[in-house]
Design a protein around this motif. Sequence first.
Motif, PDB file in Angstrom:
ATOM      1  N   UNK A 289      -5.094  21.851  43.661  1.00  0.00           N
ATOM      2  CA  UNK A 289      -5.681  20.909  42.718  1.00  0.00           C
ATOM      3  C   UNK A 289      -7.202  21.011  42.698  1.00  0.00           C
ATOM      4  N   UNK A 290      -7.778  20.942  41.508  1.00  0.00           N
ATOM      5  CA  UNK A 290      -9.235  20.947  41.373  1.00  0.00           C
ATOM      6  C   UNK A 290      -9.830  19.688  42.006  1.00  0.00           C
ATOM      7  N   UNK A 291      -9.099  18.583  41.864  1.00  0.00           N
ATOM      8  CA  UNK A 291      -9.536  17.312  42.444  1.00  0.00           C
ATOM      9  C   UNK A 291      -8.365  16.753  43.256  1.00  0.00           C
ATOM     10  N   UNK A 292      -8.530  16.569  44.571  1.00  0.00           N
ATOM     11  CA  UNK A 292      -7.431  16.041  45.390  1.00  0.00           C
ATOM     12  C   UNK A 292      -6.976  14.651  44.923  1.00  0.00           C
ATOM     13  N   UNK A 293      -5.716  14.352  45.196  1.00  0.00           N
ATOM     14  CA  UNK A 293      -5.158  13.041  44.888  1.00  0.00           C
ATOM     15  C   UNK A 293      -5.213  12.210  46.164  1.00  0.00           C
ATOM     16  N   UNK A 294      -5.862  11.055  46.107  1.00  0.00           N
ATOM     17  CA  UNK A 294      -5.943  10.160  47.263  1.00  0.00           C
ATOM     18  C   UNK A 294      -4.636   9.369  47.367  1.00  0.00           C
ATOM     19  N   UNK A 295      -4.013   9.407  48.549  1.00  0.00           N
ATOM     20  CA  UNK A 295      -2.793   8.635  48.805  1.00  0.00           C
ATOM     21  C   UNK A 295      -2.962   7.860  50.100  1.00  0.00           C
TER      22      UNK A 295
ATOM     23  N   UNK B  99      -4.095  14.678  48.926  1.00  0.00           N
ATOM     24  CA  UNK B  99      -3.151  15.745  48.588  1.00  0.00           C
ATOM     25  C   UNK B  99      -3.945  16.789  47.808  1.00  0.00           C
ATOM     26  N   UNK B 100      -3.950  18.021  48.309  1.00  0.00           N
ATOM     27  CA  UNK B 100      -4.748  19.084  47.696  1.00  0.00           C
ATOM     28  C   UNK B 100      -3.907  20.086  46.899  1.00  0.00           C
ATOM     29  N   UNK B 101      -2.595  20.032  47.042  1.00  0.00           N
ATOM     30  CA  UNK B 101      -1.686  20.889  46.277  1.00  0.00           C
ATOM     31  C   UNK B 101      -0.583  20.026  45.689  1.00  0.00           C
ATOM     32  N   UNK B 102      -0.085  20.436  44.524  1.00  0.00           N
ATOM     33  CA  UNK B 102       1.007  19.704  43.887  1.00  0.00           C
ATOM     34  C   UNK B 102       1.997  20.695  43.289  1.00  0.00           C
ATOM     35  N   UNK B 103       3.230  20.239  43.135  1.00  0.00           N
ATOM     36  CA  UNK B 103       4.259  21.071  42.517  1.00  0.00           C
ATOM     37  C   UNK B 103       3.856  21.345  41.068  1.00  0.00           C
ATOM     38  N   UNK B 104       3.887  22.607  40.684  1.00  0.00           N
ATOM     39  CA  UNK B 104       3.560  22.991  39.311  1.00  0.00           C
ATOM     40  C   UNK B 104       4.778  23.533  38.559  1.00  0.00           C
ATOM     41  N   UNK B 105       5.814  23.942  39.301  1.00  0.00           N
ATOM     42  CA  UNK B 105       7.023  24.439  38.649  1.00  0.00           C
ATOM     43  C   UNK B 105       8.217  24.304  39.580  1.00  0.00           C
ATOM     44  N   UNK B 106       9.350  23.933  39.001  1.00  0.00           N
ATOM     45  CA  UNK B 106      10.623  23.931  39.718  1.00  0.00           C
ATOM     46  C   UNK B 106      11.573  24.827  38.929  1.00  0.00           C
TER      47      UNK B 106
END
Length: 182
Positions: A89-95, A100-107
């Motif tokens: 991710x260009x911008x991390x997600x705060x949880x 979170x620095x990576x996210x699912x992009x395809x399943x």
Amino acid sequence: MRRRRLAVVVVSACVMLALAATAAAAHVSIQPGSAAKGGFSIFSFSVPNERDDANTVKLEVTFPTKYPIASVSVKPMPGWTITTETTKLAKPIATDDGDVTEAVSKVTWTATDGGLAPGQFDLFTVSAGPLPTKPSRLEFPAVQTYSDGDIVRWIQPSVRGAPEPDNPIPVLKLTKASSAHG
């Protein structure tokens, strides 16, 4: 006798039109079609086999990266292998558990025993969240592959006021977050 034949012809034509309309309306969609912003949700990609001469053997769903989902889990499906791809991710997600620095992009679901036969459908289910709070909808482009090699790309955006496209992109509408506490 003529009236009876005419009635049979009219009823038969109506049934044929209804069946054709049902088949034309079947496409990859998300069930349920909405979820609360900022919450966790379980939703499924409803996939019909619209062909009468080939099985659906693969489904690839691209997850949004502009508004990423921090956590995605995939429900196992007998007869299918499942792979996920992630993107940095260009911008991390705060949880609550940290950034979170990576996210699912395809399943990708790939059939191991023949897939979906003509006339069948299945639900390809994920648990995802927290869902983004900014957009009012998330689009999930999908690619459906048949056993004869044909590919259907469910990637066409729907435009308000225009007829529905032939291969509309699956959409999850995001609703106002619930204020109820359970």
